[in-house]
Motif scaffolding. Structure first.
Motif, PDB file in Angstrom:
ATOM      1  N   LYS A  69      51.355  40.181  37.867  1.00  0.00           N
ATOM      2  CA  LYS A  69      51.525  40.914  39.095  1.00  0.00           C
ATOM      3  C   LYS A  69      51.333  42.722  38.627  1.00  0.00           C
ATOM      4  O   LYS A  69      50.877  43.291  39.123  1.00  0.00           O
ATOM      5  CB  LYS A  69      53.213  40.807  39.696  1.00  0.00           C
ATOM      6  N   MET A 118      47.495  43.027  38.466  1.00  0.00           N
ATOM      7  CA  MET A 118      46.819  43.346  39.952  1.00  0.00           C
ATOM      8  C   MET A 118      47.501  44.794  40.484  1.00  0.00           C
ATOM      9  O   MET A 118      46.563  45.145  41.017  1.00  0.00           O
ATOM     10  CB  MET A 118      47.751  42.256  40.800  1.00  0.00           C
ATOM     11  N   VAL A 147      44.204  36.707  36.151  1.00  0.00           N
ATOM     12  CA  VAL A 147      45.566  36.628  36.800  1.00  0.00           C
ATOM     13  C   VAL A 147      46.011  35.105  36.328  1.00  0.00           C
ATOM     14  O   VAL A 147      45.513  34.142  36.936  1.00  0.00           O
ATOM     15  CB  VAL A 147      45.972  37.047  38.128  1.00  0.00           C
ATOM     16  N   VAL A 196      37.013  39.256  39.023  1.00  0.00           N
ATOM     17  CA  VAL A 196      38.400  38.774  39.187  1.00  0.00           C
ATOM     18  C   VAL A 196      38.626  37.339  38.873  1.00  0.00           C
ATOM     19  O   VAL A 196      37.840  36.571  39.690  1.00  0.00           O
ATOM     20  CB  VAL A 196      39.136  39.397  40.442  1.00  0.00           C
ATOM     21  N   TYR A 251      42.871  40.382  48.863  1.00  0.00           N
ATOM     22  CA  TYR A 251      42.858  41.620  47.972  1.00  0.00           C
ATOM     23  C   TYR A 251      41.943  41.677  47.099  1.00  0.00           C
ATOM     24  O   TYR A 251      41.400  42.740  46.764  1.00  0.00           O
ATOM     25  CB  TYR A 251      44.306  41.531  47.123  1.00  0.00           C
ATOM     26  N   PHE A 252      41.272  40.401  46.663  1.00  0.00           N
ATOM     27  CA  PHE A 252      40.203  40.433  45.758  1.00  0.00           C
ATOM     28  C   PHE A 252      39.151  39.490  46.393  1.00  0.00           C
ATOM     29  O   PHE A 252      38.990  38.262  45.917  1.00  0.00           O
ATOM     30  CB  PHE A 252      40.895  40.030  44.363  1.00  0.00           C
TER      31      PHE A 252
END
Length: 265
Positions: free
Chosen positions: A91, A94, A109, A206, A228-229
Motif C-alpha cells: 500500500k 502504491m 505489489v 506494474v 487504478y493501474f
C-alpha cells in the motif's frame, strides 16, 4: 521526528531495487531474497516507521509513509528505482507511485490491493502482544509459551516475537522494537481503503502477485486493480499464502527477476 530518515540495510550494486516489508515486519525479513537479487541490483530494505530500527511516531498513514520513503530516496541521491511492496508495504508502494510517479522504473505489489481489509485478526494479535508482561520474561521462549493459546501457529509466533529485543539497560530486560500502541490506534488506517487519485497510473510497468492460498487478492479483484493501474498484470504464486517470500522464496525471486529483467537501466 517527522523529518527523521528511515533505517535501512542494503547489499549489491547496479540499478536500485527497494523492497518494503509488511505490518509487524522489518527489512531484515527480505535479507535472504536480497542476497540473490543483489547479484544484479542494489537492493535497499528500509524499516518503515514504527517498525524495526526506524523512528517511532504517533501518526501512521500511507501519505506519511510515502513521504518517509521519498526522504530516504533523496538522501541516497537515487534518481529512479524499482519498487516492490508486500502487504502494508504494498500500500505504501502504491501511494508512492501516485505521489512520485517519475521516480519509478517499475512497481510490484505483493498480495495486497487498495481495498478495505478486515482488521479483527490484526487487532487480536496486537492485543495479545500488548498483554505480555515483559518484566516477568526470562527468555523469548517464555513469551512464546505465554501467547501459544491465543496464537497457535508456531511460525506466526516466531515472526511476531522477532520484534521482541533485549534492552540496553545494565540489567537487560525485554522491549518491543515495534510500536504496538500506535499501530493499534491506527489499525483502521492501515487496513482501510487506500485513498488514491482517480487519474489512472501509467508511468511504468506494474505487476501484482497473489498467493494461491491467500485471501488478500482474489482473481475478481483485477478490475479494481486495473481501475487504478490499467496495464497491471496479476500473477498467482502457487502453493503460497500471504507471506510469499517465506512460502515460495525461489519462485518469488524468479518472478521478480522476470519482471525486472527487461527494465534494468
Amino acid at each position: 521526528m517527522a523529518e527523521s530518515l528511515l533505517s535501512f540495510r542494503e547489499r549489491g550494486q547496479g540499478p536500485v531495487l527497494v523492497i518494503l516489508h509488511g505490518l509487524f515486519g522489518y527489512g531484515r525479513n527480505w535479507w535472504s531474497m536480497a542476497r540473490h537479487l543483489s547479484k544484479d541490483f542494489r537492493v535497499i530494505l528500509p524499516d518503515l516507521r514504527n517498525h524495526g530500527d526506524s523512528f517511532q511516531a504517533l501518526e501512521h498513514n500511507y501519505r506519511l509513509m510515502a513521504e518517509d520513503l521519498e526522504r530516504l530516496i533523496l538522501s541516497q541521491e537515487i534518481p529512479q528505482f524499482h519498487l516492490v511492496g508486500h502487504s502494508m508495504g504494498g500500500k505504501v508502494a502504491m501511494r508512492y507511485a501516485f505521489d512520485y510517479p517519475d521516480k519509478l522504473l517499475s512497481l510490484t505489489v505483493l498480495d495486497i490491493t487498495p481495498k478495505v481489509y478486515a482488521s479483527e485478526d490484526h487487532a487480536a494479535l496486537l492485543r495479545t502482544l500488548q498483554s505480555l508482561d515483559l518484566a516477568t520474561l526470562a527468555s523469548r521462549a517464555d513469551a512464546d509459551q505465554a501467547i501459544a493459546n491465543e496464537i497457535p501457529e508456531p511460525g506466526l509466533r516466531q515472526f511476531l516475537l522477532s520484534n521482541l529485543v533485549r534492552t540496553e539497560a545494565a540489567e537487560a530486560g525485554w522491549e518491543w522494537q515495534i510500536n504496538l500502541p500506535v499501530l493499534a490506534d491506527n489499525l483502521s488506517e492501515i487496513t482501510g481503503k487506500l485513498e488514491l487519485p482517480t487519474q489512472p497510473f501509467r508511468h511504468c510497468p506494474v505487476h501484482f502477485v497473489r498467493g494461491e492460498r491467500s485471501e488478500y487478492i482474489r482473481p475478481q479483484d483485477l478490475p479494481l486493480i486495473q481501475s487504478y493501474f490499467p496495464a497491471a498484470s496479476l500473477d498467482c504464486l502457487a502453493d503460497a499464502g500471504h507471506w510469499l517470500q517465506a512460502d515460495q522464496p525461489q519462485a518469488l525471486t524468479a518472478l521478480l527477476r522476470q519482471y525486472l529483467g527487461n527494465q534494468k537501466t
